[in-house]
Design a protein around this motif. Structure first.
Motif, PDB file in Angstrom:
ATOM      1  N   LYS A 151       0.852  -1.181   0.000  1.00  0.00           N
ATOM      2  CA  LYS A 151       0.000   0.000   0.000  1.00  0.00           C
ATOM      3  C   LYS A 151       0.890   1.233   0.000  1.00  0.00           C
ATOM      4  CE  LYS A 151      -4.326  -1.592   2.118  1.00  0.00           C
ATOM      5  NZ  LYS A 151      -5.306  -1.345   3.216  1.00  0.00           N
ATOM      6  N   LEU A 152       0.374   2.315  -0.585  1.00  0.00           N
ATOM      7  CA  LEU A 152       1.171   3.523  -0.750  1.00  0.00           C
ATOM      8  C   LEU A 152       0.360   4.749  -0.340  1.00  0.00           C
ATOM      9  CD1 LEU A 152       3.606   5.139  -1.966  1.00  0.00           C
ATOM     10  CD2 LEU A 152       2.438   4.980  -4.184  1.00  0.00           C
ATOM     11  N   ALA A 153       0.941   5.579   0.520  1.00  0.00           N
ATOM     12  CA  ALA A 153       0.342   6.873   0.886  1.00  0.00           C
ATOM     13  C   ALA A 153       1.355   7.963   0.572  1.00  0.00           C
ATOM     14  CB  ALA A 153      -0.034   6.905   2.366  1.00  0.00           C
ATOM     15  N   VAL A 154       0.978   8.924  -0.269  1.00  0.00           N
ATOM     16  CA  VAL A 154       1.891  10.005  -0.644  1.00  0.00           C
ATOM     17  C   VAL A 154       1.237  11.346  -0.368  1.00  0.00           C
ATOM     18  CG1 VAL A 154       3.057   8.626  -2.384  1.00  0.00           C
ATOM     19  CG2 VAL A 154       1.125  10.040  -3.069  1.00  0.00           C
ATOM     20  N   THR A 155       1.997  12.294   0.157  1.00  0.00           N
ATOM     21  CA  THR A 155       1.490  13.638   0.402  1.00  0.00           C
ATOM     22  C   THR A 155       2.446  14.667  -0.191  1.00  0.00           C
ATOM     23  OG1 THR A 155       0.731  15.198   2.103  1.00  0.00           O
ATOM     24  CG2 THR A 155       2.580  13.774   2.703  1.00  0.00           C
ATOM     25  N   LYS A 218       0.692   1.911 -14.105  1.00  0.00           N
ATOM     26  CA  LYS A 218       1.428   0.732 -13.645  1.00  0.00           C
ATOM     27  C   LYS A 218       1.261   0.503 -12.145  1.00  0.00           C
ATOM     28  CE  LYS A 218       5.031   1.269 -17.179  1.00  0.00           C
ATOM     29  NZ  LYS A 218       6.493   1.473 -17.413  1.00  0.00           N
ATOM     30  N   ILE A 219       0.732   1.514 -11.458  1.00  0.00           N
ATOM     31  CA  ILE A 219       0.539   1.380 -10.012  1.00  0.00           C
ATOM     32  C   ILE A 219      -0.762   0.628  -9.754  1.00  0.00           C
ATOM     33  CG2 ILE A 219       0.227   2.598  -7.828  1.00  0.00           C
ATOM     34  CD1 ILE A 219       1.859   4.894  -8.950  1.00  0.00           C
ATOM     35  N   THR A 220      -0.648  -0.550  -9.201  1.00  0.00           N
ATOM     36  CA  THR A 220      -1.834  -1.381  -8.946  1.00  0.00           C
ATOM     37  C   THR A 220      -2.160  -1.494  -7.466  1.00  0.00           C
ATOM     38  OG1 THR A 220      -0.440  -3.369  -8.953  1.00  0.00           O
ATOM     39  CG2 THR A 220      -1.459  -2.724 -11.044  1.00  0.00           C
ATOM     40  N   CYS A 221      -1.232  -1.111  -6.590  1.00  0.00           N
ATOM     41  CA  CYS A 221      -1.487  -1.227  -5.157  1.00  0.00           C
ATOM     42  C   CYS A 221      -2.471  -0.151  -4.706  1.00  0.00           C
ATOM     43  CB  CYS A 221      -0.177  -1.102  -4.378  1.00  0.00           C
ATOM     44  SG  CYS A 221       0.603   0.526  -4.500  1.00  0.00           S
ATOM     45  N   PRO A 222      -3.241  -0.394  -3.639  1.00  0.00           N
ATOM     46  CA  PRO A 222      -4.090   0.653  -3.069  1.00  0.00           C
ATOM     47  C   PRO A 222      -3.239   1.866  -2.696  1.00  0.00           C
ATOM     48  CG  PRO A 222      -4.666  -1.478  -2.149  1.00  0.00           C
ATOM     49  CD  PRO A 222      -3.402  -1.680  -2.929  1.00  0.00           C
ATOM     50  N   ASP A 243      -6.486  10.560  -9.897  1.00  0.00           N
ATOM     51  CA  ASP A 243      -7.406  10.159 -10.966  1.00  0.00           C
ATOM     52  C   ASP A 243      -6.783   9.160 -11.930  1.00  0.00           C
ATOM     53  OD1 ASP A 243     -10.034  10.477 -12.118  1.00  0.00           O
ATOM     54  OD2 ASP A 243      -9.090  11.566 -13.775  1.00  0.00           O
ATOM     55  N   ASN A 244      -5.447   9.104 -11.966  1.00  0.00           N
ATOM     56  CA  ASN A 244      -4.770   8.217 -12.916  1.00  0.00           C
ATOM     57  C   ASN A 244      -4.180   6.971 -12.258  1.00  0.00           C
ATOM     58  OD1 ASN A 244      -4.436   9.381 -15.885  1.00  0.00           O
ATOM     59  ND2 ASN A 244      -4.551  11.097 -14.445  1.00  0.00           N
ATOM     60  N   ILE A 245      -4.505   6.746 -10.984  1.00  0.00           N
ATOM     61  CA  ILE A 245      -4.102   5.515 -10.299  1.00  0.00           C
ATOM     62  C   ILE A 245      -5.363   4.697 -10.062  1.00  0.00           C
ATOM     63  CG2 ILE A 245      -3.095   4.538  -8.198  1.00  0.00           C
ATOM     64  CD1 ILE A 245      -1.374   7.042  -7.972  1.00  0.00           C
ATOM     65  N   ALA A 246      -5.331   3.462 -10.497  1.00  0.00           N
ATOM     66  CA  ALA A 246      -6.543   2.636 -10.529  1.00  0.00           C
ATOM     67  C   ALA A 246      -7.221   2.510  -9.177  1.00  0.00           C
ATOM     68  CB  ALA A 246      -6.200   1.248 -11.088  1.00  0.00           C
ATOM     69  N   ASN A 247      -6.460   2.184  -8.154  1.00  0.00           N
ATOM     70  CA  ASN A 247      -7.041   1.927  -6.830  1.00  0.00           C
ATOM     71  C   ASN A 247      -6.622   3.022  -5.853  1.00  0.00           C
ATOM     72  OD1 ASN A 247      -8.189  -0.615  -7.656  1.00  0.00           O
ATOM     73  ND2 ASN A 247      -6.111  -1.437  -7.609  1.00  0.00           N
ATOM     74  N   ALA A 248      -7.155   4.218  -6.085  1.00  0.00           N
ATOM     75  CA  ALA A 248      -6.702   5.365  -5.295  1.00  0.00           C
ATOM     76  C   ALA A 248      -7.834   6.034  -4.535  1.00  0.00           C
ATOM     77  CB  ALA A 248      -6.031   6.384  -6.207  1.00  0.00           C
ATOM     78  N   LYS A 282     -13.414  -0.714  -3.215  1.00  0.00           N
ATOM     79  CA  LYS A 282     -13.713  -0.204  -4.548  1.00  0.00           C
ATOM     80  C   LYS A 282     -15.096   0.431  -4.512  1.00  0.00           C
ATOM     81  CE  LYS A 282     -12.213  -0.107  -8.901  1.00  0.00           C
ATOM     82  NZ  LYS A 282     -10.881   0.397  -9.307  1.00  0.00           N
ATOM     83  N   ILE A 283     -15.175   1.725  -4.781  1.00  0.00           N
ATOM     84  CA  ILE A 283     -16.439   2.450  -4.696  1.00  0.00           C
ATOM     85  C   ILE A 283     -16.929   2.768  -6.101  1.00  0.00           C
ATOM     86  CG2 ILE A 283     -17.594   4.468  -3.735  1.00  0.00           C
ATOM     87  CD1 ILE A 283     -15.299   4.661  -1.698  1.00  0.00           C
TER      88      ILE A 283
END
Length: 290
Positions: A151-155, A218-222, A243-248, A282-283
């Motif tokens: 999992k990835l969290a970026v600020t 290419k980023i598939t992780c939440p 908007d460009n990361i699938a599971n964000a 997934k919403i």
């Protein structure tokens, strides 16, 4: 020559004191984070010695600092996350205790350093929190080494260095200071290693990164993408990343600048902690009414 060196030092001090104010902590530091002899170690990787510290037990969590920063920038996060995670923090190449005398520096280089550190620690995958430059490296780690990131969290991260991504005042100020520093360096006969190092860091945040939107696919992780509504990065750019990361998920903090892990540390820790501990949801369709 002495006057030139003094001028150069003033230029860099002025720049980093203002531009990197997000890394200036609001109270007196009484911790040993970033200079703890009990846990501090060096990993001999990729041509330099990377300083790192590890706290706590549990699932591994890599936390990455910003430009000109160090492990100590996360003194509000370390005790919180170390309760449930094995928290790994490193001083990035040419920053903190990780000295590097090479001329070049890039986000890709520092990302590969982190990947090598994880290999050195025999960690197959980790959760990741990245702030500012650390957020950029977090994105690149998930792009270039997707097997490493759970999992990835970026600020406060950006994809490219122009005014579509960066606040215009901040961008112009950084660009001007970089020009002045570069011109002054040409006049100094024997610049010190520290001078060269600071110029590398200033050049890095002025002219990089260069990440294409397609690469985010290419980023598939939440992923949790975070920004302040008055960040040095434009809100629309932060939204573009999410908007460009699938599971964000997207989280914009109101009344906040670039310093989300510091001035909003309690809610930052709680929200990021919940994101890491709970399954990604997934919403879609009727779920959007909830």
């Amino acid at each position: 020559m002495k006057n030139l060196k003094t001028t150069f030092a003033i230029i860099l001090f002025t720049f980093f004191a203002s531009f990197c104010n997000a890394q200036q902590l609001p109270d007196k530091d009484t911790t040993k984070y970033g200079h703890n002899p009990a846990v501090g170690k060096y990993a001999d990787i990729r041509g330099f010695k990377m300083y790192y510290e590890v706290y706590g037990k549990g699932q591994p969590l890599l936390i990455i600092h910003g430009n000109g920063g160090s492990i100590n920038n996360f003194r509000y996060q370390i005790p919180y996350f170390a309760k449930n995670y094995q928290v790994i923090l490193a001083d990035s190449r040419a920053q903190g205790k990780s000295a590097d005398d090479k001329d070049s520096l890039s986000y890709e280089m520092m990302t590969d350093d982190l990947n090598a550190l994880l290999d050195n620690l025999k960690l197959k995958d980790v959760n990741v929190i990245g702030w500012s430059d650390g957020g950029i490296e977090g994105l690149l780690l998930a792009i270039n080494h997707p097997d490493k990131v759970k999992k990835l969290a970026v600020t406060g991260a950006n994809l490219w260095p122009d005014t579509s991504a960066v606040d215009e005042f901040v961008y112009n100020y950084a660009f001007k200071m970089n020009q002045v520093a570069a011109d002054t360096m040409k006049k100094i006969k024997n610049p010190t290693a520290e001078m060269k190092n600071q110029v590398k860091l200033l050049h890095l945040l002025t002219y990089e990164p260069h990440i294409k939107l397609e690469a985010l696919k290419k980023i598939t992780c939440p992923t949790l993408v975070i920004g302040g509504d008055h960040d040095v990065l434009r809100t629309k750019h932060t939204m573009l990343i999410a908007d460009n990361i699938a599971n964000a998920y997207l989280w914009i903090l109101p009344n906040s600048g670039h310093s989300t892990p510091i001035f909003y540390r309690d809610i930052f820790n709680q929200v990021v902690g919940d994101f890491l501990s709970k399954p990604y949801r997934k919403i879609e369709k009727f779920g959007r009414f909830e």
